[in-house]
Scaffold this active site. Structure first.
Site, short mmCIF file in Angstrom:
data_model
loop_
_atom_site.label_atom_id
_atom_site.label_comp_id
_atom_site.label_asym_id
_atom_site.label_seq_id
_atom_site.Cartn_x
_atom_site.Cartn_y
_atom_site.Cartn_z
N ASP A 252 26.99 1.01 -15.98
CA ASP A 252 26.94 0.66 -14.39
C ASP A 252 26.09 -0.85 -14.19
O ASP A 252 25.21 -0.93 -13.66
CB ASP A 252 26.49 1.78 -13.50
CG ASP A 252 24.69 1.81 -13.76
OD1 ASP A 252 24.43 1.72 -14.80
OD2 ASP A 252 24.16 2.18 -12.88
N HIS B 98 14.70 1.33 -20.59
CA HIS B 98 15.67 2.48 -20.16
C HIS B 98 17.09 2.29 -21.01
O HIS B 98 16.91 3.27 -22.05
CB HIS B 98 16.23 2.28 -18.77
CG HIS B 98 15.26 2.53 -17.78
ND1 HIS B 98 14.25 3.41 -17.70
CD2 HIS B 98 14.75 1.85 -16.66
CE1 HIS B 98 13.53 3.72 -16.96
NE2 HIS B 98 13.82 2.47 -16.18
#
Ligand code: BDR
Ligand code: CA
Length: 321
Positions: free
Chosen positions: A11, A245
């Site tokens: 995303d 991340h």
């Protein structure tokens, strides 16, 4: 050894962009396709961003557009204070060539690509799990044909990390808890890279400046994008830099020895105060029968070798630049 075939479900998203550059730079990985999902921005924006990154990074693999809404139909406000209104730190973006958009919707693309390469494809999922859950619903038999699934999501309380959207929920899981719970119930081998390790891997501003200076136009792009992201982290936590991340999911696929894992079935809280919380029942002890019974065991990452991961990320990208 031939490179591991990968589908990147994403995303984008600033740290997604950083992970995609890492992935495409690694000789250990072969990118078969990029599938998009809503999350850091709407599906129109994350798909546009994936097409832009594909063009900028000279990636050959196609982009397949995915889910616009989570399984529960609830669309949260986009986190534009984290990733910017355009999802990529509000850097100016050029016109994008949409001809690289694949004809198949993401979940169908995932099923067909895995079925065409049985036992060979690793799915790296660094957004909400919506496309993966839809793929399981579309073709319940395809899951064991995937080599493995590595997700960035969740938090289990190790190293003091338990949530970033709420005190107990991480963003990718909180954004579609039903999908995540279905993915963890699937008959495939899942490894979870949660905040427990990703928040142990801070990429400082000095580190990002070194990447900018060593990795040409791609390094400059990452530097430009991360300015807003670094400001966000500085404002809310006081840290200097950004958390890696999504890049840690890529690092795991390149070199799993950099991580320590714990096995056991995983459930996700799908409603109420703790919605989005991920809970593993460790295999190392017995519990009474309950919500984790008869579910497959998956690995969660509970510790990592941060200096080695940061070196791997930097060297892989600089060497390929
Ligand atoms: C995850 O949420 C998104 O904002 C990031 O791209 C990452 O995948 C971190 O919680
Ligand atoms: Ca992401």
């Amino acid at each position: 050894m031939s490179p591991t075939k990968v589908i990147f479900d994403t995303d984008p998203g600033i740290d997604d962009a950083m992970a995609l550059l890492f992935l495409k730079s690694s000789p250990a990985l072969e990118l078969l396709g990029i599938t998009t999902v809503l999350g850091n921005a709407s599906i129109d924006t994350t798909t546009r961003n994936a097409l832009f990154l594909r063009q900028h990074f000279d990636i050959v693999a196609p982009v397949a557009r995915g889910a616009a809404v989570p399984l529960n139909g609830v669309i949260d406000p986009v986190p534009d204070m984290v990733h910017g209104a355009n999802g990529l730190g509000d850097i100016p973006l050029p016109e994008i060539n949409h001809s690289a958009l694949h004809g198949l919707e993401a979940s169908r693309f995932i099923v067909e690509t895995v079925r065409a390469n049985p036992g060979e494809v690793t799915i790296i999922a660094v957004g909400r799990m919506t496309n993966l859950a839809l793929a399981l619903r579309l073709d319940p038999e395809f899951a064991p044909l995937a080599k493995s699934v590595v997700i960035m999501g969740g938090a289990f309380g190790f190293n003091g990390h338990s949530g970033n959207v709420t005190p107990v929920a991480e963003a990718n899981i909180h954004g579609d808890p039903l999908a995540a719970d279905e993915v963890f119930a699937g008959n495939w081998k899942v490894t979870v890279i949660g905040l427990d390790v990703t928040q142990e891997a801070l990429m400082s501003n000095a580190y990002l400046a070194q990447l900018r200076d060593g990795a040409g136009a791609d390094g400059q792009l990452i530097w430009d994008m991360t300015r807003l992201y670094a400001k966000f982290y500085h404002d809310i936590t006081g840290v200097d830099g950004v958390y890696g991340h999504d890049s840690l999911a890529v690092a795991y696929v390149i070199d799993p020895a950099l991580f320590t894992t714990r096995s056991g079935p995983i459930r996700v809280v799908t409603e109420g105060l703790a919605i989005g919380q991920t809970i593993q029942q460790p295999d190392s002890r017995q519990f009474r029968p309950g919500p984790w019974s008869d579910l497959p065991s998956h690995n969660i990452c509970i510790a990592c070798d941060t200096p080695a991961i940061l070196d791997l990320y930097m060297n892989t990208i600089v060497d390929a630049a």
